[in-house]
Every structure is written in C-alpha cells, then in structure tokens.
Design a protein around this motif. Structure first.
Motif, PDB file in Angstrom:
ATOM      1  N   ARG A  16      -1.937  31.736 -18.520  1.00  0.00           N
ATOM      2  CA  ARG A  16      -2.200  30.399 -18.693  1.00  0.00           C
ATOM      3  C   ARG A  16      -2.471  30.100 -20.039  1.00  0.00           C
ATOM      4  N   GLY A  17      -3.138  30.956 -20.800  1.00  0.00           N
ATOM      5  CA  GLY A  17      -3.181  30.536 -22.127  1.00  0.00           C
ATOM      6  C   GLY A  17      -1.654  30.517 -22.922  1.00  0.00           C
ATOM      7  N   TYR A  18      -0.778  31.310 -22.524  1.00  0.00           N
ATOM      8  CA  TYR A  18       0.450  31.403 -23.232  1.00  0.00           C
ATOM      9  C   TYR A  18       1.399  30.467 -22.578  1.00  0.00           C
ATOM     10  N   PHE A  19       1.245  30.322 -21.323  1.00  0.00           N
ATOM     11  CA  PHE A  19       2.169  29.328 -20.391  1.00  0.00           C
ATOM     12  C   PHE A  19       1.441  28.270 -19.761  1.00  0.00           C
ATOM     13  N   PRO A  20       1.013  27.152 -20.271  1.00  0.00           N
ATOM     14  CA  PRO A  20       0.042  26.337 -19.554  1.00  0.00           C
ATOM     15  C   PRO A  20       0.669  25.638 -18.354  1.00  0.00           C
ATOM     16  N   LYS A  21       1.802  25.209 -18.373  1.00  0.00           N
ATOM     17  CA  LYS A  21       2.427  24.300 -17.039  1.00  0.00           C
ATOM     18  C   LYS A  21       3.202  25.249 -16.088  1.00  0.00           C
ATOM     19  N   ASP A  22       3.402  24.988 -15.055  1.00  0.00           N
ATOM     20  CA  ASP A  22       4.014  25.565 -13.945  1.00  0.00           C
ATOM     21  C   ASP A  22       5.414  25.953 -14.586  1.00  0.00           C
ATOM     22  N   GLU A  23       6.177  25.000 -15.033  1.00  0.00           N
ATOM     23  CA  GLU A  23       7.638  25.075 -15.317  1.00  0.00           C
ATOM     24  C   GLU A  23       7.643  26.343 -16.535  1.00  0.00           C
ATOM     25  N   ASP A  24       6.663  26.485 -17.343  1.00  0.00           N
ATOM     26  CA  ASP A  24       6.805  27.460 -18.463  1.00  0.00           C
ATOM     27  C   ASP A  24       6.551  28.967 -17.710  1.00  0.00           C
TER      28      ASP A  24
ATOM     29  N   GLN B  93       0.793  -1.211   0.054  1.00  0.00           N
ATOM     30  CA  GLN B  93       0.187   0.035  -0.161  1.00  0.00           C
ATOM     31  C   GLN B  93       0.873   1.340   0.219  1.00  0.00           C
ATOM     32  N   GLN B  94       1.988   1.225   0.688  1.00  0.00           N
ATOM     33  CA  GLN B  94       2.861   2.323   0.736  1.00  0.00           C
ATOM     34  C   GLN B  94       3.627   2.621  -0.647  1.00  0.00           C
ATOM     35  N   ALA B  95       3.867   1.569  -1.213  1.00  0.00           N
ATOM     36  CA  ALA B  95       4.556   1.433  -2.546  1.00  0.00           C
ATOM     37  C   ALA B  95       3.821   2.091  -3.459  1.00  0.00           C
ATOM     38  N   LYS B  96       2.476   2.057  -3.580  1.00  0.00           N
ATOM     39  CA  LYS B  96       1.356   2.488  -4.433  1.00  0.00           C
ATOM     40  C   LYS B  96       1.047   3.917  -4.209  1.00  0.00           C
ATOM     41  N   ARG B  97       1.295   4.542  -3.152  1.00  0.00           N
ATOM     42  CA  ARG B  97       0.997   5.721  -2.796  1.00  0.00           C
ATOM     43  C   ARG B  97       1.411   6.876  -3.771  1.00  0.00           C
ATOM     44  N   ARG B  98       0.379   7.672  -4.233  1.00  0.00           N
ATOM     45  CA  ARG B  98       0.913   8.896  -4.974  1.00  0.00           C
ATOM     46  C   ARG B  98       0.485   9.923  -4.421  1.00  0.00           C
ATOM     47  N   MET B  99       1.415  10.897  -4.450  1.00  0.00           N
ATOM     48  CA  MET B  99       0.717  12.365  -3.846  1.00  0.00           C
ATOM     49  C   MET B  99       0.771  13.487  -4.864  1.00  0.00           C
ATOM     50  N   GLY B 100      -0.477  13.941  -4.961  1.00  0.00           N
ATOM     51  CA  GLY B 100      -0.813  14.823  -5.674  1.00  0.00           C
ATOM     52  C   GLY B 100      -1.026  14.720  -7.333  1.00  0.00           C
ATOM     53  N   GLY B 101      -1.037  13.652  -7.615  1.00  0.00           N
ATOM     54  CA  GLY B 101      -1.210  13.119  -9.013  1.00  0.00           C
ATOM     55  C   GLY B 101      -2.649  13.153  -9.505  1.00  0.00           C
ATOM     56  N   GLY B 102      -3.568  13.212  -8.759  1.00  0.00           N
ATOM     57  CA  GLY B 102      -4.917  12.739  -8.948  1.00  0.00           C
ATOM     58  C   GLY B 102      -6.017  13.918  -9.022  1.00  0.00           C
ATOM     59  N   ALA B 103      -5.405  15.129  -8.754  1.00  0.00           N
ATOM     60  CA  ALA B 103      -6.258  16.192  -8.604  1.00  0.00           C
ATOM     61  C   ALA B 103      -6.585  16.879 -10.167  1.00  0.00           C
ATOM     62  N   ALA B 104      -7.855  17.444 -10.071  1.00  0.00           N
ATOM     63  CA  ALA B 104      -7.962  17.984 -11.521  1.00  0.00           C
ATOM     64  C   ALA B 104      -7.325  19.316 -11.812  1.00  0.00           C
ATOM     65  N   ALA B 105      -7.200  19.700 -13.043  1.00  0.00           N
ATOM     66  CA  ALA B 105      -6.426  21.031 -13.179  1.00  0.00           C
ATOM     67  C   ALA B 105      -7.319  22.035 -12.773  1.00  0.00           C
ATOM     68  N   PRO B 106      -6.850  22.996 -12.091  1.00  0.00           N
ATOM     69  CA  PRO B 106      -7.819  24.137 -11.724  1.00  0.00           C
ATOM     70  C   PRO B 106      -8.476  25.060 -12.762  1.00  0.00           C
ATOM     71  N   GLU B 107      -9.301  25.666 -12.580  1.00  0.00           N
ATOM     72  CA  GLU B 107     -10.084  26.491 -13.509  1.00  0.00           C
ATOM     73  C   GLU B 107      -9.359  27.819 -13.090  1.00  0.00           C
ATOM     74  N   TRP B 108      -8.534  28.514 -14.235  1.00  0.00           N
ATOM     75  CA  TRP B 108      -8.247  30.046 -14.060  1.00  0.00           C
ATOM     76  C   TRP B 108      -9.099  30.963 -14.605  1.00  0.00           C
ATOM     77  N   THR B 109      -9.177  32.159 -13.907  1.00  0.00           N
ATOM     78  CA  THR B 109      -9.947  33.190 -14.200  1.00  0.00           C
ATOM     79  C   THR B 109      -9.293  34.331 -14.449  1.00  0.00           C
TER      80      THR B 109
END
Length: 133
Positions: free
Chosen positions: A53-61, A30-46
C-alpha cells in the motif's frame, strides 16, 4: 350540530393530509442525503499489505498492478513458447493393413479398398441392395 361536525371533520382531514405530506417530504430528504460507505476511516495496514500500500495506496492502483502482473506473466510465457519452438511430433507407427475383403463382402467405407470396390457396377448394385435391407 351538523355544520360543526363537518367543520371538525374537515379540519382533522386537512391536518392529517398535511402531516402525511410533511412526513413524506422528510423521508424523501433523508433518503436523498444517505451516503453508503463514505464516512469510514482508512484501515490501518500491517505487514506486507503496508509495504504494498506504500506503492499503491488506492484500491484502483492495486487492481491495475495485479492485472498488469498477470498480463506480464502471460506475455512472458507467450514469448518463451515462441522462442523455444514447438516440439517435433513423432510419426505414428504404420498400421498393419487390414485383410482384404473376400469376394462377396462389401469393404469398410473407411478402407482404401472401398474406392476400387465402387468402380464395378455389380458392386454398386450390391451396396444399394445392402442399404435397402
């Protein structure tokens, strides 16, 4: 009855060991299968965030864009400083000459008279005597 007690004790000990072993394996899996933060939906930007975010969609960008902006500002200010040149430094007003030391006194080490003072052997002796006091 002694042999029956031994068999029952051995049987329960083996059962207890197996249960503990299975529980440990299950916990490790169970500990080996645990994922941190990968399952959340993308936030809605306003607002402005949606435009950016239209020009730079990813955080790295976004990180690269912000770092590039700061680097661009730094380079512009460096170029502006090089083109405008350094301002002329005003010369300091001449300092009034300090009054000459009287014949018996040792002049200040920072004064121009100190070099002339050291040319005489008598004055060097006075200086050494003042250090010994």
């Amino acid at each position: 009855m002694n042999w029956l007690t031994t068999i029952i004790t051995t049987m329960f000990a083996t059962l207890g060991r197996r249960t503990a072993l299975h529980a440990a394996r299950r916990t490790a899996q169970q500990q080996a299968k645990r994922r941190m933060g990968g399952g959340a939906a993308a936030p809605e930007w306003t607002g402005i965030d949606k435009v950016v975010r239209g020009y730079f969609p990813k955080d790295e960008d976004m990180v690269v864009a912000i770092s590039g902006g700061y680097l661009g500002l730094f380079i512009l200010f460096k170029i502006k400083g090089a083109l405008s040149g350094s301002p002329e430094i005003e010369e300091a007003a001449p300092v009034a000459a300090a009054p000459a030391a009287s014949a018996g006194e040792i002049p200040d080490v920072d004064s121009e008279e100190f070099g002339a003072f050291l040319e005489s052997e008598e004055n060097v002796a006075k200086l050494v005597e003042s250090f010994e006091k």
